[in-house]
Design a protein around this motif. Structure first.
Motif, PDB file in Angstrom:
ATOM      1  N   ASP A  67       0.827  -1.197   0.000  1.00  0.00           N
ATOM      2  CA  ASP A  67       0.000   0.000   0.000  1.00  0.00           C
ATOM      3  C   ASP A  67       0.867   1.254   0.000  1.00  0.00           C
ATOM      4  N   ASP A  68       0.228   2.412   0.218  1.00  0.00           N
ATOM      5  CA  ASP A  68       0.949   3.682   0.192  1.00  0.00           C
ATOM      6  C   ASP A  68       2.100   3.708   1.185  1.00  0.00           C
ATOM      7  N   CYS A  87      17.656   4.999  -8.651  1.00  0.00           N
ATOM      8  CA  CYS A  87      16.836   3.786  -8.547  1.00  0.00           C
ATOM      9  C   CYS A  87      15.400   4.106  -8.923  1.00  0.00           C
ATOM     10  N   ALA A  88      14.922   3.538 -10.025  1.00  0.00           N
ATOM     11  CA  ALA A  88      13.528   3.721 -10.429  1.00  0.00           C
ATOM     12  C   ALA A  88      12.666   2.677  -9.727  1.00  0.00           C
ATOM     13  N   LEU A  89      11.659   3.133  -9.009  1.00  0.00           N
ATOM     14  CA  LEU A  89      10.775   2.233  -8.276  1.00  0.00           C
ATOM     15  C   LEU A  89       9.544   1.898  -9.100  1.00  0.00           C
ATOM     16  N   SER A  90       9.031   0.695  -8.896  1.00  0.00           N
ATOM     17  CA  SER A  90       7.748   0.289  -9.449  1.00  0.00           C
ATOM     18  C   SER A  90       6.860  -0.165  -8.294  1.00  0.00           C
ATOM     19  N   MET A  91       5.546  -0.079  -8.516  1.00  0.00           N
ATOM     20  CA  MET A  91       4.616  -0.429  -7.444  1.00  0.00           C
ATOM     21  C   MET A  91       3.388  -1.122  -8.009  1.00  0.00           C
ATOM     22  N   VAL A  92       2.950  -2.162  -7.306  1.00  0.00           N
ATOM     23  CA  VAL A  92       1.646  -2.769  -7.532  1.00  0.00           C
ATOM     24  C   VAL A  92       0.839  -2.518  -6.264  1.00  0.00           C
ATOM     25  N   PRO A  93      -0.154  -1.614  -6.313  1.00  0.00           N
ATOM     26  CA  PRO A  93      -0.874  -1.247  -5.091  1.00  0.00           C
ATOM     27  C   PRO A  93      -1.785  -2.368  -4.598  1.00  0.00           C
ATOM     28  N   ALA A  99      -4.637   5.829  -1.791  1.00  0.00           N
ATOM     29  CA  ALA A  99      -4.926   7.147  -2.365  1.00  0.00           C
ATOM     30  C   ALA A  99      -3.679   7.779  -2.972  1.00  0.00           C
ATOM     31  N   LEU A 100      -2.533   7.627  -2.326  1.00  0.00           N
ATOM     32  CA  LEU A 100      -1.293   8.203  -2.841  1.00  0.00           C
ATOM     33  C   LEU A 100      -0.921   7.569  -4.170  1.00  0.00           C
ATOM     34  N   ALA A 101      -0.932   6.240  -4.220  1.00  0.00           N
ATOM     35  CA  ALA A 101      -0.574   5.546  -5.457  1.00  0.00           C
ATOM     36  C   ALA A 101      -1.471   5.985  -6.603  1.00  0.00           C
TER      37      ALA A 101
END
Length: 283
Positions: A67-68, A87-93, A99-101
């Motif tokens: 989560d966020d 460093c490039a970040l990736s995210m799977v919420p 809400a932030l994502a």
């Protein structure tokens, strides 16, 4: 924006709260990522393990499933180790606080978010850094608006290597949960604050205010909105923008992204332009 090839190697860090909140979405995201790239999957059970996994990523692109708060944790760790710029970040919420994502443009569906990790592009974003080395990725609110109470969770710790274990234990203490850090607070009343933007006073202590909001913008400036206390007709908000925002007042709290901090009597935030990179859908 830089694009990525599916031949890239990924480090998939699955936050424990995501596994508890929605194991099915976690499984789907993991399957999509593993089918599209060489993915090493980490299942940390503690903040220390989360930090070690991120710190030992090597040349792998880190992907946070969570989560966020997991995203903020990862950015904070990289920032405090001065490794964020490269460093490039990736995210799977996955989780209850997304809400932030969503505001950053990350798809909230597990499949769409995982495909964006594989086929998306790197976008550099501004953030706020405060005088205690904390970061704000999205919105900053003073006083913090009341929200639905969430279960407490561990706060991030620093990445480590065996020969630097003492150093990272020290950083663990600086990132440990503190009694003043809350997930929900009572409804705030009017506050008396002095708000300065780039050294110019926007509102002073003699004018009660209902809220102050600060949001990182683009091009190295933050947008500031101050809402004075209204009696009868709604007061016109005071708007400003600048690179540095200082707030002074008597024991005020503030919400930065998903966490509430304070009380403090003075805090300064500065804009760090293009300080971090997030992989988002190309289209």
């Amino acid at each position: 924006m830089a694009t990525f090839a599916t031949s890239d190697q990924l480090l998939v860090i699955i936050d424990p709260t995501a596994r508890q909140a929605d194991g099915e979405s976690v499984r789907i995201a993991k399957d999509v990522l593993s089918a599209g790239a060489a993915a090493k999957v980490c299942l940390p059970e503690s903040p220390e393990e989360f930090a070690r996994a991120l710190g030992r990523r090597g040349s792998r692109r880190p992907v946070v499933i969570g989560d966020d708060r997991a995203l903020v944790r990862a950015v904070t760790l990289l920032h405090r180790q001065r490794e964020l710029a490269g460093c490039a970040l990736s995210m799977v919420p996955v989780g209850g606080t997304l809400a932030l994502a969503e505001s950053l443009g990350v798809p909230t569906g597990a499949v769409a978010a995982a495909r964006a990790v594989l086929d998306g592009a790197e976008r550099r974003l501004d953030l706020l850094v405060d005088d205690s080395d904390g970061v704000v990725l999205g919105a900053l609110g003073i006083p913090p608006a009341p929200v639905r109470a969430a279960a407490a969770e561990p706060v991030s710790v620093a990445p480590g290597r065996p020969r630097l274990r003492t150093r990272y234990r020290s950083l663990v203490r600086t990132l440990a949960p503190r009694p003043a850090r809350l997930s929900a607070v009572p409804a705030p009343g009017p506050a008396r604050l002095r708000v300065e933007v780039d050294g110019e006073t926007v509102v002073d202590l003699d004018q009660p205010v209902e809220t102050v909001s600060v949001t990182p913008g683009t091009g190295g400036t933050a947008s500031v909105e101050v809402r004075p206390l209204s009696v009868g007709a709604e007061a016109t908000p005071l708007l400003a923008s600048g690179r540095t925002v200082t707030v002074v007042g008597a024991d005020f709290r503030y919400r930065a992204d998903a966490a509430v901090s304070g009380p403090v009597r003075r805090r300064t935030w500065r804009v760090a332009e293009g300080a971090w990179a997030l992989v988002l859908p190309s289209a």
